[in-house]
Design a protein around this motif. Structure first.
Motif, PDB file in Angstrom:
ATOM      1  N   ARG A   1       0.837  -1.217   0.000  1.00 42.96           N
ATOM      2  CA  ARG A   1       0.000   0.000   0.000  1.00 42.96           C
ATOM      3  C   ARG A   1       0.863   1.255   0.000  1.00 42.96           C
ATOM      4  O   ARG A   1       0.545   2.249  -0.677  1.00 42.96           O
ATOM      5  N   GLU A   2       1.963   1.224   0.742  1.00 43.94           N
ATOM      6  CA  GLU A   2       2.876   2.365   0.792  1.00 43.94           C
ATOM      7  C   GLU A   2       3.438   2.674  -0.598  1.00 43.94           C
ATOM      8  O   GLU A   2       3.514   3.842  -1.009  1.00 43.94           O
ATOM      9  N   ALA A   3       3.818   1.607  -1.336  1.00 42.61           N
ATOM     10  CA  ALA A   3       4.345   1.798  -2.693  1.00 42.61           C
ATOM     11  C   ALA A   3       3.268   2.343  -3.626  1.00 42.61           C
ATOM     12  O   ALA A   3       3.529   3.232  -4.442  1.00 42.61           O
ATOM     13  N   VAL A   4       2.038   1.832  -3.505  1.00 47.40           N
ATOM     14  CA  VAL A   4       0.934   2.288  -4.355  1.00 47.40           C
ATOM     15  C   VAL A   4       0.643   3.765  -4.100  1.00 47.40           C
ATOM     16  O   VAL A   4       0.450   4.550  -5.034  1.00 47.40           O
ATOM     17  N   ARG A   5       0.634   4.163  -2.816  1.00 47.98           N
ATOM     18  CA  ARG A   5       0.371   5.567  -2.487  1.00 47.98           C
ATOM     19  C   ARG A   5       1.483   6.480  -2.974  1.00 47.98           C
ATOM     20  O   ARG A   5       1.241   7.531  -3.565  1.00 47.98           O
ATOM     21  N   SER A   6       2.746   6.076  -2.727  1.00 47.04           N
ATOM     22  CA  SER A   6       3.864   6.961  -3.087  1.00 47.04           C
ATOM     23  C   SER A   6       3.999   7.122  -4.593  1.00 47.04           C
ATOM     24  O   SER A   6       4.451   8.167  -5.075  1.00 47.04           O
ATOM     25  N   ASN A   7       3.602   6.086  -5.358  1.00 48.02           N
ATOM     26  CA  ASN A   7       3.667   6.168  -6.817  1.00 48.02           C
ATOM     27  C   ASN A   7       2.391   6.730  -7.428  1.00 48.02           C
ATOM     28  O   ASN A   7       2.268   6.806  -8.652  1.00 48.02           O
ATOM     29  N   ARG A   8       1.428   7.092  -6.546  1.00 53.53           N
ATOM     30  CA  ARG A   8       0.145   7.657  -6.980  1.00 53.53           C
ATOM     31  C   ARG A   8      -0.588   6.736  -7.960  1.00 53.53           C
ATOM     32  O   ARG A   8      -1.216   7.189  -8.920  1.00 53.53           O
ATOM     33  N   SER A   9      -0.471   5.424  -7.729  1.00 54.45           N
ATOM     34  CA  SER A   9      -1.170   4.451  -8.564  1.00 54.45           C
ATOM     35  C   SER A   9      -2.662   4.435  -8.256  1.00 54.45           C
ATOM     36  O   SER A   9      -3.468   3.984  -9.073  1.00 54.45           O
ATOM     37  N   ALA A  10      -3.017   4.899  -7.052  1.00 60.65           N
ATOM     38  CA  ALA A  10      -4.419   4.985  -6.657  1.00 60.65           C
ATOM     39  C   ALA A  10      -4.524   6.000  -5.528  1.00 60.65           C
ATOM     40  O   ALA A  10      -3.553   6.252  -4.809  1.00 60.65           O
ATOM     41  N   THR A  11      -5.701   6.593  -5.373  1.00 55.29           N
ATOM     42  CA  THR A  11      -5.934   7.553  -4.300  1.00 55.29           C
ATOM     43  C   THR A  11      -7.181   7.135  -3.539  1.00 55.29           C
ATOM     44  O   THR A  11      -8.113   6.571  -4.120  1.00 55.29           O
ATOM     45  N   GLY A  12      -7.173   7.419  -2.255  1.00 55.05           N
ATOM     46  CA  GLY A  12      -8.285   6.988  -1.422  1.00 55.05           C
ATOM     47  C   GLY A  12      -7.990   5.644  -0.805  1.00 55.05           C
ATOM     48  O   GLY A  12      -7.403   4.759  -1.439  1.00 55.05           O
ATOM     49  N   ARG A  13      -8.399   5.476   0.449  1.00 53.99           N
ATOM     50  CA  ARG A  13      -8.041   4.271   1.208  1.00 53.99           C
ATOM     51  C   ARG A  13      -8.532   2.998   0.536  1.00 53.99           C
ATOM     52  O   ARG A  13      -7.778   2.024   0.393  1.00 53.99           O
ATOM     53  N   ALA A  14      -9.783   2.975   0.118  1.00 55.59           N
ATOM     54  CA  ALA A  14     -10.346   1.766  -0.488  1.00 55.59           C
ATOM     55  C   ALA A  14      -9.670   1.457  -1.822  1.00 55.59           C
ATOM     56  O   ALA A  14      -9.363   0.291  -2.124  1.00 55.59           O
ATOM     57  N   ALA A  15      -9.433   2.503  -2.628  1.00 54.20           N
ATOM     58  CA  ALA A  15      -8.809   2.305  -3.937  1.00 54.20           C
ATOM     59  C   ALA A  15      -7.375   1.790  -3.790  1.00 54.20           C
ATOM     60  O   ALA A  15      -6.931   0.923  -4.557  1.00 54.20           O
ATOM     61  N   VAL A  16      -6.642   2.325  -2.798  1.00 57.31           N
ATOM     62  CA  VAL A  16      -5.271   1.873  -2.551  1.00 57.31           C
ATOM     63  C   VAL A  16      -5.275   0.405  -2.123  1.00 57.31           C
ATOM     64  O   VAL A  16      -4.457  -0.399  -2.598  1.00 57.31           O
ATOM     65  N   ARG A  17      -6.223   0.032  -1.250  1.00 57.71           N
ATOM     66  CA  ARG A  17      -6.308  -1.356  -0.798  1.00 57.71           C
ATOM     67  C   ARG A  17      -6.639  -2.285  -1.972  1.00 57.71           C
ATOM     68  O   ARG A  17      -6.007  -3.336  -2.144  1.00 57.71           O
ATOM     69  N   ASP A  18      -7.609  -1.896  -2.783  1.00 54.98           N
ATOM     70  CA  ASP A  18      -8.000  -2.733  -3.923  1.00 54.98           C
ATOM     71  C   ASP A  18      -6.867  -2.873  -4.920  1.00 54.98           C
ATOM     72  O   ASP A  18      -6.628  -3.958  -5.469  1.00 54.98           O
ATOM     73  N   ARG A  19      -6.145  -1.767  -5.178  1.00 56.96           N
ATOM     74  CA  ARG A  19      -5.025  -1.805  -6.121  1.00 56.96           C
ATOM     75  C   ARG A  19      -3.900  -2.681  -5.576  1.00 56.96           C
ATOM     76  O   ARG A  19      -3.236  -3.415  -6.332  1.00 56.96           O
ATOM     77  N   SER A  20      -3.686  -2.652  -4.259  1.00 56.33           N
ATOM     78  CA  SER A  20      -2.633  -3.469  -3.641  1.00 56.33           C
ATOM     79  C   SER A  20      -2.934  -4.948  -3.800  1.00 56.33           C
ATOM     80  O   SER A  20      -2.044  -5.747  -4.132  1.00 56.33           O
ATOM     81  N   VAL A  21      -4.197  -5.335  -3.564  1.00 61.54           N
ATOM     82  CA  VAL A  21      -4.588  -6.732  -3.762  1.00 61.54           C
ATOM     83  C   VAL A  21      -4.432  -7.116  -5.225  1.00 61.54           C
ATOM     84  O   VAL A  21      -3.962  -8.213  -5.551  1.00 61.54           O
ATOM     85  N   GLU A  22      -4.778  -6.188  -6.125  1.00 65.34           N
ATOM     86  CA  GLU A  22      -4.702  -6.457  -7.562  1.00 65.34           C
ATOM     87  C   GLU A  22      -3.264  -6.725  -8.009  1.00 65.34           C
ATOM     88  O   GLU A  22      -3.003  -7.675  -8.751  1.00 65.34           O
ATOM     89  N   VAL A  23      -2.317  -5.896  -7.545  1.00 70.20           N
ATOM     90  CA  VAL A  23      -0.931  -6.069  -8.016  1.00 70.20           C
ATOM     91  C   VAL A  23      -0.326  -7.356  -7.461  1.00 70.20           C
ATOM     92  O   VAL A  23       0.473  -8.016  -8.135  1.00 70.20           O
ATOM     93  N   LEU A  24      -0.699  -7.744  -6.235  1.00 73.74           N
ATOM     94  CA  LEU A  24      -0.188  -9.000  -5.690  1.00 73.74           C
ATOM     95  C   LEU A  24      -0.784 -10.197  -6.422  1.00 73.74           C
ATOM     96  O   LEU A  24      -0.099 -11.194  -6.666  1.00 73.74           O
ATOM     97  N   THR A  25      -2.058 -10.087  -6.792  1.00 71.32           N
ATOM     98  CA  THR A  25      -2.690 -11.155  -7.563  1.00 71.32           C
ATOM     99  C   THR A  25      -2.045 -11.276  -8.936  1.00 71.32           C
ATOM    100  O   THR A  25      -1.777 -12.378  -9.428  1.00 71.32           O
TER     101      THR A  25
END
Length: 574
Positions: A122-146
């Motif tokens: 999540r820290e990497a997703v936020r710092s790279n601005r891959s997603a904004t907002g808590r829910a979007a960051v969480r969903d994007r984090s699960v997506e990249v690990l999948t």
């Protein structure tokens, strides 16, 4: 220099006359000397070479992540028209991650052990601005690990790095590196810790990125099969210089430089057979046996089959290991890591345990090493049941059984020099005098192809392959009866891998050693193992002699593993 089929005529990355050095007490030591490298959009490039050749240093110099006192001393690193070597640290931060992703070689030392994997993603997703907002960051984090091939990504987010296998940690790093859809991904041995099926999944995903998003990929690898199958362009490095470059398949099919020829001839392949030469005192290298020798080896194997099989030296019976994993709050669930596994190993033989990352291979090894406790089942060693040993018996067992773990950096004390690290087990077990121990350290360094001067260096000053050689030397220090090799050669280039496998075969002959060889590299398994046990999701799906498993497998899963090996059908030149 690049033979790309891309229509983009402007290079994405253009390295010109790059020089990198490390400051030491003796002065500046050059590590990279005059390297030129060009990468175009949508192009995949692989850099190959032995450990210490400057591959990783070149990659780290691009985004100024050089370890210790390393620095760029000359040259330009042009990325989209900007010289990265001339940027300030603040300017470079906007490039790292967002435009140039990086997957480092050593997963354990690059994940914070006190933070959950999910927090770090999540820290990497936020710092790279891959997603904004808590829910979007969480969903994007699960997506990249999948996308990176991590099973049950949502549940795994709550776990810590030490609760992951080496391959799972590597997949987490790959997910972080890809989280921002970078224009260039630098992948330093990205699949060295992965089994072949997940490796194919990851490489297919990287190929999709290249096609769909225009991402260029720079592979740093010792796997020539991967280079042949996945890279358009190949760069061969030796002692900090580029010695040969061009289209990958052309170079690997018809290498011109003597060093490239050595690399290609040393690469193990599925055509390799179990080599018995050293066992029968024949002076033949494990790599490069001729047809006449192979015929003699097969005759000797047939003769050996007629001899009564020795008693089981290692006898694992119905082993089961269950972990409880927190799922949030006070609730938890059980994960079965090893499920009713039975394996028998005769003295003086090599048994390979293969399977996907997370299949339970390493857990089974830890159960035998008494580093984990059985939930149920029994383990016998040399006729004695393990578990509940007295302190004296446990010390004797640990002298006779030595491990070489998958992660060399995590198992080497960063405050101990190489010499102290290798000598430590000899001190603990009161082996000889100080002079004897010092002589043994020098002997072991020579055996694993490290210079004597390396004894005064520290793990942070060594490459990944060099650290693994130190770990192997330490394991051999006490002349044990059993070596448990958990991905022991996965971090090594093919030349050193060949030297280590030759060494292990010689030692097995001289000392009647027994090996438990845990690996995902099936080409190496074909080369060194007498028997193979295939694991999947904690269970044993197939166990037989090496030839039976490779030539007459009855399991679809095993055949899938064999079919997924990179470059399995490629004909390497010499």
């Amino acid at each position: 220099m690049s033979d790309t089929t891309s229509s983009d005529a402007t290079p994405l990355l253009d390295i010109r006359n790059l020089h990198v050095g490390f400051q030491t007490k003796a002065g500046l030591v050059p590590a990279v000397r005059g390297v030129d490298l060009t990468i175009y959009p949508r192009q995949s490039v692989a850099i190959v070479g032995e450990s210490g050749s400057g591959k990783s240093t070149t990659a780290q110099a691009i985004i100024r992540l050089l370890p210790g006192t390393g620095r760029v001393t000359d040259g330009q690193i042009m990325f989209e028209g900007r010289d990265l070597a001339a940027l300030s640290n603040r300017e470079l931060q906007s490039v790292r991650g967002a435009q140039i992703g990086y997957v480092p070689q050593d997963p354990m030392s690059n994940l914070n052990p006190v933070l959950t994997v999910g927090f770090q993603v999540r820290e990497a997703v936020r710092s790279n601005r891959s997603a904004t907002g808590r829910a979007a960051v969480r969903d994007r984090s699960v997506e990249v690990l999948t996308e990176a091939g991590l099973p049950d990504a949502q549940d795994r987010m709550r776990q810590y790095p030490h609760q992951f296998s080496g391959g799972m940690r590597q997949r987490a790093l790959i997910g972080i590196g890809l989280s921002a859809r970078p224009k260039l991904l630098i992948a330093d041995e990205p699949t060295s810790a992965l089994d072949v099926t997940v490796q194919r999944q990851i490489l297919d995903h990287l190929g999709t990125l290249t096609t769909d998003f225009g991402t260029s990929v720079l592979f740093i690898t010792h796997d020539l099969g991967l280079a042949a199958e996945r890279a358009e362009h190949l760069v061969v490095m030796y002692r900090g210089r580029v010695v040969e470059s061009g289209p990958s398949k052309q170079i690997l099919a018809d290498p011109q430089h003597p060093y490239t020829k050595r690399l290609v001839s040393a690469a193990p392949s599925l055509a390799s057979r179990r080599i018995q030469a050293v066992r029968h005192h024949e002076d033949v290298d494990v790599f490069g046996a001729g047809e006449e020798f192979l015929a003699r080896a097969e005759e000797r194997e047939a003769e050996a089959e007629a001899v009564e099989a020795p008693a089981d030296f290692i006898d694992i019976r119905n082993a089961r290991r269950v972990y409880k994993v927190r799922t949030g709050g006070l609730s938890s669930k059980e994960i079965v890591a090893v499920d009713d596994v039975s394996i028998q190993v005769a003295k003086g033989t090599t048994t390979a345990i293969v399977g996907e990352s997370g299949s339970g291979k390493s857990t089974l090894a830890k159960l035998f090493l008494q580093l984990e406790q059985l939930t149920s089942g029994e383990i016998h060693f040399d006729g004695k049941k393990l578990g509940g040993l007295s302190r004296a018996d446990e010390l004797a067992f640990r002298r006779r059984v030595q491990p070489v773990f998958q992660d060399p950096y995590g198992t080497l004390d960063p405050q101990y020099s190489v010499g102290d690290t290798i000598a430590e087990p000899m001190r603990v077990h009161k082996f000889g005098t100080q002079k004897d121990r010092s002589a043994r350290v020098r002997e072991l360094l020579d055996q694993v192809s490290l210079p004597i001067a390396a004894k005064d260096r520290y793990p942070s000053e060594l490459s990944g392959g060099q650290r693994q050689r130190v770990a192997i030397a330490r394991a051999l220090a006490l002349k044990p009866d059993v070596l448990v090799l958990d991905e022991a050669v996965s971090a090594l280039d093919v030349l050193v891998q060949g030297q280590i496998l030759n060494l292990l075969t010689e030692l097995q002959t001289e000392l009647d050693l027994t090996y438990l060889f845990i690996t995902h590299d099936l080409a190496v398994v074909r080369l060194v193992a007498d028997n193979v046990s295939v694991m999947r999701r904690g269970r044993l799906v197939e166990s037989a002699t090496t030839d039976e498993v490779f030539d007459h497998s009855t399991e679809d899963y095993t055949r899938e593993l064999l079919a997924a090996i990179p470059g399995a059908g490629f004909q390497f030149g010499v």
